[in-house]
Structure formats: C-alpha cells, structure tokens
Design a protein around this motif. Structure first.
Motif, PDB file in Angstrom:
ATOM      1  N   PHE A   1       0.833  -1.192   0.000  1.00  0.00           N
ATOM      2  CA  PHE A   1       0.000   0.000   0.000  1.00  0.00           C
ATOM      3  C   PHE A   1       0.875   1.251   0.000  1.00  0.00           C
ATOM      4  N   SER A   2       0.540   2.183  -0.865  1.00  0.00           N
ATOM      5  CA  SER A   2       1.141   3.517  -0.850  1.00  0.00           C
ATOM      6  C   SER A   2       0.014   4.526  -0.737  1.00  0.00           C
TER       7      SER A   2
ATOM      8  N   PRO B   1      11.066   7.849  12.555  1.00  0.00           N
ATOM      9  CA  PRO B   1      10.116   7.065  13.338  1.00  0.00           C
ATOM     10  C   PRO B   1       8.709   7.123  12.773  1.00  0.00           C
ATOM     11  N   VAL B   2       8.489   8.038  11.833  1.00  0.00           N
ATOM     12  CA  VAL B   2       7.228   8.120  11.104  1.00  0.00           C
ATOM     13  C   VAL B   2       7.580   7.990   9.632  1.00  0.00           C
ATOM     14  N   ARG B   3       7.246   6.865   9.042  1.00  0.00           N
ATOM     15  CA  ARG B   3       7.645   6.605   7.663  1.00  0.00           C
ATOM     16  C   ARG B   3       6.505   6.933   6.700  1.00  0.00           C
ATOM     17  N   GLU B   4       6.559   8.134   5.954  1.00  0.00           N
ATOM     18  CA  GLU B   4       7.712   8.996   5.916  1.00  0.00           C
ATOM     19  C   GLU B   4       7.381  10.415   6.382  1.00  0.00           C
ATOM     20  N   ALA B   5       6.101  10.727   6.520  1.00  0.00           N
ATOM     21  CA  ALA B   5       5.720  12.077   6.915  1.00  0.00           C
ATOM     22  C   ALA B   5       4.308  12.055   7.465  1.00  0.00           C
ATOM     23  N   ALA B   6       3.967  13.086   8.228  1.00  0.00           N
ATOM     24  CA  ALA B   6       2.632  13.098   8.833  1.00  0.00           C
ATOM     25  C   ALA B   6       2.184  14.514   9.118  1.00  0.00           C
TER      26      ALA B   6
ATOM     27  N   GLU C   1      -4.892  13.035  16.251  1.00  0.00           N
ATOM     28  CA  GLU C   1      -5.029  12.413  14.929  1.00  0.00           C
ATOM     29  C   GLU C   1      -3.720  12.623  14.173  1.00  0.00           C
ATOM     30  N   VAL C   2      -3.162  11.537  13.640  1.00  0.00           N
ATOM     31  CA  VAL C   2      -1.896  11.600  12.901  1.00  0.00           C
ATOM     32  C   VAL C   2      -2.132  10.998  11.520  1.00  0.00           C
ATOM     33  N   ARG C   3      -2.024  11.855  10.501  1.00  0.00           N
ATOM     34  CA  ARG C   3      -2.268  11.417   9.124  1.00  0.00           C
ATOM     35  C   ARG C   3      -0.917  11.107   8.480  1.00  0.00           C
ATOM     36  N   VAL C   4      -0.618   9.829   8.382  1.00  0.00           N
ATOM     37  CA  VAL C   4       0.711   9.365   7.978  1.00  0.00           C
ATOM     38  C   VAL C   4       0.700   8.965   6.506  1.00  0.00           C
ATOM     39  N   ALA C   5       1.740   9.399   5.794  1.00  0.00           N
ATOM     40  CA  ALA C   5       1.911   9.040   4.388  1.00  0.00           C
ATOM     41  C   ALA C   5       3.255   8.352   4.203  1.00  0.00           C
ATOM     42  N   ASN C   6       3.286   7.348   3.350  1.00  0.00           N
ATOM     43  CA  ASN C   6       4.530   6.612   3.114  1.00  0.00           C
ATOM     44  C   ASN C   6       5.063   6.910   1.716  1.00  0.00           C
ATOM     45  N   LEU C   7       5.849   6.007   1.177  1.00  0.00           N
ATOM     46  CA  LEU C   7       6.459   6.176  -0.146  1.00  0.00           C
ATOM     47  C   LEU C   7       5.589   5.575  -1.243  1.00  0.00           C
ATOM     48  N   GLY C   8       5.729   6.138  -2.452  1.00  0.00           N
ATOM     49  CA  GLY C   8       5.112   5.520  -3.621  1.00  0.00           C
ATOM     50  C   GLY C   8       5.811   4.238  -4.030  1.00  0.00           C
ATOM     51  N   LEU C   9       6.984   3.981  -3.456  1.00  0.00           N
ATOM     52  CA  LEU C   9       7.759   2.795  -3.822  1.00  0.00           C
ATOM     53  C   LEU C   9       7.016   1.508  -3.495  1.00  0.00           C
ATOM     54  N   ASN C  10       6.197   1.518  -2.439  1.00  0.00           N
ATOM     55  CA  ASN C  10       5.562   0.268  -2.019  1.00  0.00           C
ATOM     56  C   ASN C  10       4.563  -0.250  -3.023  1.00  0.00           C
ATOM     57  N   VAL C  11       3.746   0.649  -3.564  1.00  0.00           N
ATOM     58  CA  VAL C  11       2.797   0.192  -4.579  1.00  0.00           C
ATOM     59  C   VAL C  11       3.538  -0.232  -5.835  1.00  0.00           C
ATOM     60  N   ARG C  12       4.630   0.458  -6.159  1.00  0.00           N
ATOM     61  CA  ARG C  12       5.435   0.050  -7.316  1.00  0.00           C
ATOM     62  C   ARG C  12       6.026  -1.335  -7.094  1.00  0.00           C
ATOM     63  N   ALA C  13       6.430  -1.635  -5.849  1.00  0.00           N
ATOM     64  CA  ALA C  13       7.031  -2.940  -5.565  1.00  0.00           C
ATOM     65  C   ALA C  13       6.039  -4.080  -5.735  1.00  0.00           C
TER      66      ALA C  13
ATOM     67  N   LYS D   1      11.532  -2.451  -3.627  1.00  0.00           N
ATOM     68  CA  LYS D   1      10.910  -3.369  -2.680  1.00  0.00           C
ATOM     69  C   LYS D   1      10.148  -2.543  -1.656  1.00  0.00           C
ATOM     70  N   PRO D   2       9.149  -3.131  -1.005  1.00  0.00           N
ATOM     71  CA  PRO D   2       8.385  -2.351  -0.027  1.00  0.00           C
ATOM     72  C   PRO D   2       9.268  -1.948   1.154  1.00  0.00           C
ATOM     73  N   THR D   3       9.086  -0.726   1.615  1.00  0.00           N
ATOM     74  CA  THR D   3       9.854  -0.209   2.739  1.00  0.00           C
ATOM     75  C   THR D   3       8.948  -0.038   3.948  1.00  0.00           C
ATOM     76  N   PRO D   4       9.514  -0.109   5.156  1.00  0.00           N
ATOM     77  CA  PRO D   4       8.688   0.088   6.352  1.00  0.00           C
ATOM     78  C   PRO D   4       7.882   1.368   6.253  1.00  0.00           C
ATOM     79  N   SER D   5       6.656   1.310   6.744  1.00  0.00           N
ATOM     80  CA  SER D   5       5.721   2.424   6.584  1.00  0.00           C
ATOM     81  C   SER D   5       4.903   2.603   7.843  1.00  0.00           C
TER      82      SER D   5
END
Length: 912
Positions: free
Chosen positions: A771-772, A820-825, A858-870, A897-901
């Motif tokens: 999931f990205s 500690p928050v992968r990658e932004a919030a 409330e913490v709205r966390v966003a990760n990398l687009g790399l995970n969906v690509r993986a 490859k998927p990265t921690p999120s």
C-alpha cells in the motif's frame, strides 16, 4: 487514481496557431522582474513569514514524448502552486509509452505546432497563477538535434597510426568520411606503442589512389595521421523528433543555426510573455576538443602554429608538451566562451529573457565562464570536496549574480519513489552551505490521466509531484526551502577564504578526448584541502586567474593549492593584494612556470622572480601539504564559527547586511550535535530565526548549539536587540506525561478503522504490504488541568534510527536516518492542525491545543510511492524500444521493494 480527463486538442488548426503567434508577438515584453533583495534586516524581516515567490523552489517538468494534454497540464500547474513551488522549467524528453488513442497517449514531434501550442498553454497558465516559467532550449542534453548536420556536429581530433615496413615507399591513408578532414601527417622511427613522439617529423606527402608517398628508409617506421573528426555523440534522452548529433559548442555557425531552428520557434510559442529564463544543462559534450577552424584560431590567439605540436598534445612527451597542451585547452575555453555562452546570453537578452546555465564539464569552461551568463547554476551536494556547485556560487559572488540556482536531488535516494522529505532537506542544506539560494528540483514527471499509481518517473531521478503519498507535507518542505533561499541571497556573501583554481596547471595536464577543467580540478582542490579550511572555522569561495585580473581578490585569505603555472600579470595582482594586507597560504610549491609555450623560458624566469618577491612577504606562507593548511589558516585568520568540539559535520554560511550578519548553520550528520559556538560577527545582539516560520527569539551571542540529526538553524547578529524577537521560553528537563506507543486506531482508505495494539509497519500485514498512500491514526487521551499548567507540551514521535553504513545506492545521496514516522505526517489535535512531521526533531508543540479532559490526537501518515510500485510488475519497454530505440534505462530497479511504513514510535507526550 487520478481522474481521467478527455484529451484536449493542442490547436484548432495550423492557421489559428500561426495567427495566435503573430498577434502575440505584436506586444513588447518587459525584462524579467528583479528578485527581492535587501541590505537592512528590517526589510528582510518583512518577508520572513511569507517569502517572496522568486525564492520558492522550482521544478524541472519532464514532458515525456512529448505527449501532454491541456487539462492535465493545468492540473499539474495548480498542484505545483499548491505545493509551494514558485515555477517550473519545461524539459521535453523521450517517449514513455507508445501511442494509445484509448488512453489519450499521442507522441507528437518536438517543435511541431501541437507541441508549441502546449508550451504556450503551459506558459499562459503558469503566468496566470503568478509562477515563473523557464524553457530548456533543446530536448534532452546537450544542445543538438536533427538540424545538426555532420558539419556542425561536436568535433574532435583523432589520431590514426600505421606501421611502415623497412623499404616501403607508401602507406594507405586513413579513411576520411563526411565531416572529417586530414589535418597533418607525421613519420618517425619505431612501431606501434614504441614510437617516440618527440622524433616524429611533420611531412606533406604526395597523395594518389588513397595512398601517401613517403621516401623509403632502411628501418621500420610509424606514420601518424591526425584527422579532424566528429565525436558522433547523440543528444541524450531526446523527445520524438529531437534526435540527432550534439552540436559543436566551439562553432558560432552551429550555435546560430540552433538558435534559429530551435530557440526562435520556442520563443514565438511564448508570445508576449517570454520565459523568465532559458536553460542549458551541464556541458556533457563528451570527447570534444576541436572545431573546423581550430588551427587558424589557435595561431591568432597563441601566436604560433599548433600543427608541429600535435604529437606532443597526444603523447605528453617532450619538454614542450605541457605548454602546448595548456595553449590548446585554453583556446577551447576561449572559443566556447565566445561562440556558445556569449551569443546564447546575448540572444536571451535580446528576447527579454535570461540565460540560466550549468557552466561546467566539456568543453573546458572555467569558473569565470559563468560571468558570461545571467543566471549561473550548479549541480552536486559535495560541500566538503571540490564541487561543481561552488563553481557557480563563487562566480555569482565574484561577478555580482545574487541569485544562484542549483539542480538539486538528481539521483536522490535511487530508485525512483524512494526519496523522502528528509532526503530533500539533507541535500538542500548542503547546497545552501555552498551558497545556493534557489532550488531547481529534479524533478516533476508529467503523468497522463488514468496512469496507474505511482505514475511516471524520469529514469534517473526522484519524484516530487502530487502522485507521491507524502505530498501532504510538501508545503512545509517548500516553505523551509523558500525561506532559506530568500535569506541566503540578502546582503552580500561573507566567506573569508578564497581558493585559487589552478586552471593553468590543469590545462597543461589535459589530454585529447577529456578536456574538462571541472573533471580534473579535484586533483588540486582535494577533499582534504577543503576539509582543512572548513574545519578551521571558515567557508570558502573559488577564484581563478581570470577573476583575479578582472575583479581582484577581496577575501582576507587566499589559498594556492599546488600552483606551479601562473602568469606574471596575475602574480603582480597578488603582490598588490599582499601589500594591501591580504594573506596567502601556498601549498606544496611556489609558482615557477609560464602558463603556456610561447616564449616560455623568458616568461618562466619572470614568474620565478615575481614568485620569489611575493613569497618574501610576511603575509605569505608556504606549507608542505594539504594536511598543514588548517593550522596555517588558523594562524592568520580567526574562525568565523568555532565549535567547542570537533563537529566537522556542522557547516555554516554567512551573509552580511549593513546592520546584521545572518548565519545559516546545518548539522549534515545523522547524529545529534551539542557544542558551544563562537561566531566571527562582532555585533552585540543575537536572535534565533526559526527556519520553518521565520519567527525570531532572542539568543546569546555565544550560544550553545543543540542540533538534532540533519537539523538546521539560523542565527542573526544585529547592532541592537530586535524589537520583534520574543524572549526565549524557559525550558525544564523534559518529563514523560503520557506514553502513547500503544492502543491506536488506524484507518486506511476504503476500510473500517481497526485497532493497532502495538505500533508496527504496514508492511508486516499482507493486506497493506504494497500500500502507498495515507492512513489516519487516532487516539484519545485524558489530561487534568494540573498537567497542563505552566508547561510546554510536545508530542515526541521518537528520535529515528541512524544507519551505520551507506546502503547500496549506486549514485546520488540520501539521509542516513530512518524516521520514526515513515515517511511524513500531519498532526491534528482536537480538530486543529498542530504541525507536520517530516524531519528531526520529530516533535510538535501542542501546548495551545490541549484541554483539560478528553483530547483527540489524529496523525495522518503518508509513506512512499515505492511500495505500490514494488507490488507491480515492472514496465516492459521492449516494444517502446523497438519503435523509438532505447532512449533510457530505468535505474536501480533491483532495489524496488516495499519499505517500512507508518507510525513506528515510540510516541510520547512530553512536558518541558
């Protein structure tokens, strides 16, 4: 997925297009507006809360194909504006997909009416939104294309050797094809690699039936031919219809032809709103070292015929080789200055725009070549070694170019979609430390409507468009970049150490096929030399012989790194500099040789005499090697920033105003730094300037630095305390008010919220491994009034995890810290925005938002687009390559490859 838009036509008809261009060009354009620059801090402070648009970062906008539609162009321009970008540079490149009518993919030729209409539309749309619009004067790089015939293609001199047996009276001439010419023929004793170039004799043999007649001899010999040829280099990453030879940058005819065929139609597409700037990428004209009239130009400029010295140029053998090589390479610098940089800059001015140029590479442009362009641009974050970026910033400082941009984030954290907001800051801070004050992001890939996420990516770059999940914090990232860019162009530069680039020594060592000052300068300006100066408490600029003659030396200290060749005229200026109180530290040796070959014996004696007189001064000292430079600098110049511990990872750059000194200080490491600091400014008052808000807080003039990994701060020294600076709030020892690492609820798009007992990565769950996007964490906590009373309350998301070794990334850089928050919030407290988490320290002040009783976090966390690509099969470009040829190869795909999120913790509510 993005909403799919119907494809908008580029133009109603060619007649309408031509009419629009004619009408648009009836209006005269005004020159580009000047940047906002002040010399008093009160004026500077008036823009801190909202930096001017001209300081906002820009994006290189890749148009693949080109296949673009107006609706998507407009959508992406709006997104750039919303993300805090101040403008864009249009750069059409290779097709990404074959034509597909069902998806609206239609690759049109470069410079076609359809393409030019899209350029005009993007310009009008961007301008209407107050954005800067730049245009690359080509597709791909370097300049070239189908209009470049072989006679105007990048040129080189090639050598062909033939063995001549004993008694033989003729030899076959080398094959000379279109665009080539036999320049000279030599013969001498020896064979193959055993030939002594100093014994070769220039001959003019009779030629018949493809053979050269040569008087026979009893011994075997070698015949050496020199052929004026072409490099054969093709434009890199061209759009459809832009394929072809790279042009000869030493030929005025080739440049004028390019401006007529390519630049003029582009300019007409802009109508009465010309681009703010036209752009040239780095000079990567590989192997070029010649042009058609080189011998004539050489004779005019150097006063002798180069032809007899061609064997020395190629072999390096003989006492004249270094001097001849110097003159041969210097002539190339003069030609590229006069025939490429000057006419393009003049053309830009005549068309009410400016020339922005990455002036390094091949041909052998110098640091001072940047004086010939309106907007110098650098590339490369290497602030503790020789840097192409410092070439541009130093020239800007010397030649009064207050805005100095840099192509930034090239190859950042490869592969594509792996770069984080912290990666952006880590590289940007290194650029700021070198004097950059405008970021050109590399970059923003146009992505057609309906393309599967995460969308398109350039083959060698990170992605910074709104397909990136952590786009939610982009306004905070760009706000920081804009504020720092704005500050770092105010007043005047204040570096106190200059390093002389020994161009004459480098010229003398250059060889055919690799004539580049910038590529070889690291042998003189070594990493150790740079580190010695920086660790002595100073930042630095480069100067060269040309700048010394043009504007003198204005830095208190000049370093000469292993300089042996220098003209008497430059030495005379250095003697004046020393008489006026300037200091010189020379490394390794004293200058003793003439720069070039002409009259070298007499000039060398003058150089030696002038050098001896210069080094007799008490203001000049000679040290044995680079390792001794730091001590010598400290002996003659007080540090401009001195830390109480050995924190070489902390850099600084200073700007001087009439009533203030501004210090940008950055921790470039992945660990915290605590140190006492002393600064060179003598002004009696100081204030911290918050890089994220522009707010001012009073500070000590001898502060204690407490920097988180990759944290940066701004310290302002003034003649009197700033009225707008708040008193620094008292800080108590932090105490944990609540441990929040457990019992969160997490909601992913389209799914019901679920409990997360212990914080963990999304990749640990098969359902969200690929999931990205964004997920929302919520948690309710209760606080009583006593807990809120008189204390600063901070949500602390953890320190992050430093990486011990550099991951295997083939090129570029990355921050060596996992958040500690992968990658932004984005953090919301009781329904109100509290702040963003994207770089250390990973904390948010929530004091004014918490209440006695129940509080919702409330913490709205966003990760990398790399995970969906993986989770997807990588694109298969086989048919695309069959149709268009292999114009690109995606880089580092084995690292996809998927990265921690997600929020990984520990999360705590702290009271200070």
């Amino acid at each position: 997925m993005s909403k799919r838009h119907p494809r908008a036509p580029f133009a109603a008809s060619s007649v309408a297009y031509a009419t629009a261009l004619f009408c648009a060009n009836l209006h005269a354009a005004s020159p580009p507006p000047a940047p906002v620059i002040a010399d008093s801090f009160a004026e500077v402070a008036s823009h801190l809360a909202s930096p001017p648009d001209d300081a906002k970062p820009m994006m290189r906008w890749w148009w693949f194909g080109p296949s673009v539609v107006q609706a998507e162009l407009e959508r992406e321009i709006k997104a750039m504006k919303a993300g805090g970008f101040g403008g864009f540079e249009i750069q059409p490149v290779y097709p990404m997909e074959l034509d597909d009518a069902a998806r609206g993919i239609h690759n049109v030729p470069y410079l076609s009416p359809e393409f030019l209409d899209a350029v005009g539309f993007a310009n009008r749309t961007g301008r209407a939104k107050g954005m800067r619009v730049d245009m690359t004067l080509a597709s791909g790089w370097p300049y070239g294309g189908p209009h470049v015939g072989v006679g105007e293609a990048a040129s080189r001199l090639r050598m062909v050797t033939s063995e001549l047996p004993a008694g033989a009276a003729s030899v076959a001439l080398p094959s000379v094809m279109s665009g080539e010419k036999l320049v000279a023929t030599f013969v001498g004793a020896g064979s193959g690699k055993g030939t002594d170039a100093t014994r070769l004799q220039l001959i003019e043999p009779a030629v018949a039936n493809g053979r050269a007649a040569i008087a026979p001899a009893q011994e075997a010999r070698t015949v050496v031919f020199y052929v004026a040829s072409r490099t054969g280099q093709q434009v890199k990453r061209p759009a459809l219809g832009a394929e072809g030879f790279v042009l000869d940058h030493l030929s005025r005819k080739a440049i004028d032809h390019h401006l007529k065929v390519v630049a003029e139609p582009l300019m007409k597409a802009f109508g009465d709103q010309p681009p703010y700037a036209v752009f040239s990428d780095s000079l990567e004209v590989y192997n070029t070292d010649w042009t058609d009239d080189f011998l004539d130009e050489f004779r005019k400029r150097r006063g002798y015929d180069l032809t007899p010295y061609l064997p020395a140029i190629f072999s390096g053998q003989g006492p004249d080789a270094a001097g001849a090589r110097h003159d041969w390479a210097l002539t190339q610098t003069e030609l590229v200055n006069e025939r490429y940089l000057t006419p393009v800059n003049d053309w830009a001015r005549a068309h009410d725009t400016q020339f922005r140029s990455q002036t390094y590479g091949e041909p052998a442009v110098s640091m001072s070549s940047n004086r010939l362009v309106a907007l110098p641009e650098g590339e490369g974050p290497q602030f503790r070694e020789f840097s192409f970026t410092r070439l541009a910033t130093s020239a800007g400082h010397l030649y009064n170019r207050p805005v100095i941009s840099a192509e930034t984030w090239t190859w950042l954290h490869s592969p594509a979609f792996a770069a984080t907001p912290l990666d952006m800051k880590a590289e940007a801070d290194r650029m700021l430390l070198q004097g950059v004050n405008l970021f050109i992001g590399h970059g923003w890939p146009y992505t057609p409507p309906g393309t599967a996420q995460p969308g398109y990516s350039f083959y060698a770059a990170a992605v910074f468009n709104d397909h990136n999940p952590w786009w939610n914090v982009m306004p905070q990232v760009t706000g920081y970049l804009a504020r720092m860019s704005y500050l770092m162009r105010q007043g005047q530069p204040a570096n106190q150490v200059a390093v002389l680039l020994p161009n004459d020594d480098v010229y003398a060592a250059l060889v055919p096929g690799k004539v580049s000052l910038s590529a070889e300068m690291h042998k003189h300006v070594t990493p150790e030399l740079t580190a010695q100066i920086l660790d002595a408490g100073h930042n630095l600029d480069y100067v060269d012989a040309e700048s010394i003659l043009a504007v003198g030396v204005h830095h208190p200290l000049l370093v000469l790194p292993h300089v042996t060749r220098l003209s008497p005229a430059v030495l005379a200026r250095l003697q004046d500099y020393v008489r006026g109180g300037g200091r010189i530290v020379a490394v390794g040796t004293k200058p003793s040789l003439a720069p070039g070959l002409q009259d070298a014996k007499r000039v060398s004696s003058q150089v030696a005499a002038a050098s001896n007189a210069l080094f007799a001064s008490k203001n000049v000292r000679l040290v044995v090697d680079d390792a001794a430079v730091g001590a010598a600098v400290k002996a003659v110049l007080a540090p401009d920033m001195l830390l109480s511990n050995d924190a070489s990872e902390v850099g600084f750059v200073r700007r001087r105003l009439k009533d203030a000194d501004i210090y940008f200080v950055a921790n470039t490491s992945n660990h915290p730094v605590k140190a006492g600091a002393r600064f060179g400014s003598k002004r009696p008052a100081a204030a911290w300037l918050d890089p994220d808000s522009g707010k001012l807080t009073r500070a000590s003039t001898t502060p204690e630095l407490d920097l988180a990994p990759y944290e940066s701060r701004v310290l302002v020294f003034t003649d009197a305390p700033l009225a707008g600076a708040a008193e620094a709030p008292p800080r108590n020892a932090p105490a944990v008010l609540a441990d929040l690492r457990q019992d969160w609820r997490v909601a992913f798009p389209g799914a019901q919220p679920r409990a997360m007992k212990t914080l963990q990565s999304w990749t640990e769950d098969e359902a969200t491994r690929y999931f990205s996007g964004k997920a929302v964490y919520t948690k309710d906590i209760r606080l009583d009034a006593a807990q809120l009373q008189g204390r600063r309350l901070v949500l602390d998301f953890g320190p992050g995890t430093p990486l011990a070794t550099t991951p295997k990334v083939p090129a570029g850089m990355r921050a060596m810290l996992d958040s500690p928050v992968r990658e932004a919030a984005q953090v919301i407290v009781n329904g109100k925005p509290a702040g963003a988490i994207w770089r250390p320290p990973y904390t948010v002040d929530v004091t004014p938002l918490l209440v006695a009783g129940s509080n919702r976090i409330e913490v709205r966390v966003a990760n990398l687009g790399l995970n969906v690509r993986a989770g997807q099969a990588l694109p298969d470009y086989r048919l695309l390559n069959v149709r268009y040829g292999e114009r690109f190869k995606p880089q580092d795909t084995e690292l996809v490859k998927p990265t921690p999120s997600g929020m990984l913790g520990p999360v705590r509510l702290m009271a200070e």
